[in-house]
Design an enzyme around this catalytic site. Structure first.
Site, PDB file in Angstrom:
ATOM      1  N   GLU A  89      -2.447   5.470   9.845  1.00 50.83           N
ATOM      2  CA  GLU A  89      -2.476   5.438   8.556  1.00 50.83           C
ATOM      3  C   GLU A  89      -3.304   6.793   7.911  1.00 50.83           C
ATOM      4  O   GLU A  89      -2.861   7.361   7.116  1.00 50.83           O
ATOM      5  CB  GLU A  89      -2.876   4.197   7.938  1.00 50.83           C
ATOM      6  N   HIS A 120      -0.980   9.581   7.882  1.00 50.21           N
ATOM      7  CA  HIS A 120      -0.164   9.787   6.552  1.00 50.21           C
ATOM      8  C   HIS A 120      -1.069  10.431   5.525  1.00 50.21           C
ATOM      9  O   HIS A 120      -0.522  11.094   4.769  1.00 50.21           O
ATOM     10  CB  HIS A 120       0.096   8.183   6.030  1.00 50.21           C
TER      11      HIS A 120
END
Length: 601
Positions: free
Chosen positions: A387, A390
């Protein structure tokens, strides 16, 4: 039972006051934005009055879109942190309705723009040089010309956007707010409420009784609601097929992929190549059965780590390790990772009503927030670096691109996240020489590969099959979906559907089936990331620079061109075959360690 949110320390909660300081400020912005969208209705019919009008209306549309994204991010994240709070359910509904209003108001934009001839467009560029910065934006719209309907038709469809999205929203409420799972026992013999957040950690338990009970409790609950889930999924598929058909696409897949200028051959090549390599997964399943000492392997045995090494990480330990590993990208990357970890970009722990899973989100004018449901496992360390990948992609893009190009294709998104995962693996394998630790890391890599390339391709194959079936007139009943899913699962894992009854209901709990041809990009992204991580760890500074340029590019070029600049040709099967070579190399090393008896030590 999951904690109430009020019991969780503030430092482990994301800071949404950086988006809107209070709910009242959000509500004020909604009122002002609603008025601004109403005022924009007068633009209809005037886009091409002059080069000046084209510039002004384009910039108003982009500005309203930018403000709307910020409104939506606040509402959706407030709702996601506790889906049982009625106030934030209402906020999300208001934001969704405002999106529909915005889309309807500007539904004239593309049909009018597409009336512009090439010669008149060139004249506009000469008259108004400021239009040049939107050239790629316009170019992508012009490329879509065969699929844009009349203004009235587009307005009608835009007005129905909430209806088209209702199946997915119904799924989310049913799955996250209404579903109640049984109480089960954990490895300590303690009774715990089964949740989306703790299901995988229970499935990773070394105690087979714990795994079996959690597995049966989860899927027997879905069995009770299978007909409702079948109806929501069928409705979603019908919506996607309908929208594709009226926009003159041959299929929903063609429509979805063309939005990112991805040829359908990329999807077909993925499924074909993965199917060709399924014997590797079957071989890994046989090794798993041997290591676990089982007469027969069941689907509730495929998640438990083969290693008994206690590779657990508290959240704070995981932050430290992530910063160490990601330092390989250089100072600029590291500085932004540190900000994400210390400035409350992350919502960490499980709480009652919280959305399941993990994601990175935000808008152009907010932090790149992350939602987690933390468990102290190696897998969650990988989720954190994933994450973070991202979020750093979003951050670099927004810092280096104007709003119009300040996002990126979902096709590219999974490459940034899984490159981080692969760098973590590469780094750990370089650092660790001890057989038992290598066994644990190799096992985790192979399980990650299984879950990302094999499993997501299985999902992609299922997703396309149900869209095709609906196109051909097949009713997507729960019986049909159960049978199709069970057959695919047997093909992929080599474990018979007769011996694994409950797995046929797994399709019901997968939210990505409502995301319209999203999941295949996890698999393509992981394969590309395998290649990029190897270059970054073992290559030269130019490779790192090329990678950072990819992170900064956003939507300033077509996705395949952006990733080609980083060194990957996604139109070829070569990057997939390269990934399977790495998988087999690491499988062989694990098989050799098993032959040495490392798993018995």
């Amino acid at each position: 039972m999951s904690d109430n949110r009020s019991h969780i320390e503030e430092k482990y909660q994301w800071d949404l006051t950086t988006v809107f300081a209070t709910d009242e400020l959000w509500e004020t912005e909604v009122v002002e934005l609603t008025q601004a969208i109403d005022n924009a209705k007068g633009f209809s019919g005037h886009l091409l009055d002059s080069s000046q009008s084209l510039l002004e209306i384009t910039e108003v549309e982009l500005d309203l879109s930018r403000r709307l994204e910020k409104v939506y991010v606040y509402a959706s994240m407030k709702n996601d942190q506790d889906t049982t709070v009625a106030k934030y359910q209402e906020f999300q509904a208001k934001a969704t309705a405002l999106y529909a209003k915005f889309s309807e108001t500007f539904s004239f934009y593309e049909p009018e723009l597409l009336q512009l001839s090439e010669s008149d467009y060139q004249s506009f560029l000469l008259e108004m040089p400021d239009l040049q910065k939107y050239d790629h934006f316009f170019e992508k719209i012009f490329a879509n010309k065969p699929h844009v309907l009349s203004q009235n038709e587009e307005e009608l469809l835009a007005g129905a956007s909430e209806i088209f999205g209702a199946a997915g929203e119904t799924f989310e409420i049913l799955d996250n707010a209404d579903m109640v799972f049984p109480v089960v026992k954990n490895a300590k013999g303690e009774e715990v409420e089964l949740t989306h957040g703790n299901f995988i950690s229970l499935m990773e338990s070394s105690d087979r009784t714990v795994r079996k009970e959690a597995y049966q409790a989860m899927y027997s609950t879905y069995e009770q609601f299978q007909h409702t889930y079948a109806k929501t999924l069928q409705t979603n598929v019908k919506s996607q097929n309908f929208k594709a058909r009226v926009h003159h696409y041959q299929s929903a897949r063609q429509s979805a992929l063309s939005a990112n200028f991805i040829p359908e051959e990329v999807y077909e090549t993925l499924i074909k190549t993965v199917n060709h390599h399924l014997p590797l997964l079957h071989r890994y399943m046989k090794l798993r059965q041997k290591v676990l000492g089982l007469d027969d392997l069941k689907m509730y045995d495929v998640y438990t780590p083969l290693s008994q090494m206690d590779m657990s990480f508290t959240y704070d330990e995981a932050l430290k390790k992530s910063e160490e590993v990601l330092a390989i990208f250089g100072e600029a990357y590291s500085e932004r990772v540190h900000r994400a970890f210390t400035e409350r970009w992350i919502d960490v722990h499980v709480n009652k009503g919280k959305r399941s899973g993990a994601y990175s989100g935000g808008s152009y004018d907010t932090n790149a927030f992350m939602l987690l449901n933390w468990q102290d496992t190696l897998d969650n360390l990988y989720t954190l670096v994933h994450e973070t990948g991202h979020s750093l992609h979003s951050t670099f893009t927004r810092e280096n691109q104007p709003y119009v190009y300040g996002d990126y294709s979902i096709f590219l998104a999974e490459i940034a996240s899984t490159t981080n995962e692969n760098i973590l693996t590469e780094t750990l394998l370089k650092e660790v020489k001890d057989d038992k630790n290598r066994f644990a890391i190799l096992n985790h890599y192979l399980d990650g590969f299984k879950g990302t390339i094999f499993r997501q391709t299985q999902f992609a194959e299922f997703e396309h099959a149900i869209h095709v079936a609906d196109q051909e007139g097949q009713v997507l009943t729960s019986e049909y979906l159960n049978n199709l899913y069970a057959e695919l699962n047997e093909k992929y894992y080599g474990l018979t559907k007769e011996d694994n009854h409950f797995i046929q209901y797994e399709w019901a709990r997968i939210p990505h089936f409502y995301y319209n041809y999203y999941v295949f990009q996890y698999a393509t992204g992981f394969a590309a990331a395998n290649y990029l991580a190897e270059r970054i760890v073992n290559g030269n500074p130019e490779d790192k620079e090329a990678y950072l340029n990819y992170l900064k590019a956003g939507n300033s070029d077509y996705p395949l061109n952006v990733i080609a600049k980083a060194g990957v040709d996604m139109t070829s099967a070569d990057y997939l075959d390269a990934a399977f070579r790495v998988f087999e190399e690491r499988l062989v090393e694990l098989e050799n360690l098993v032959a040495k008896g490392v798993h018995n030590d």
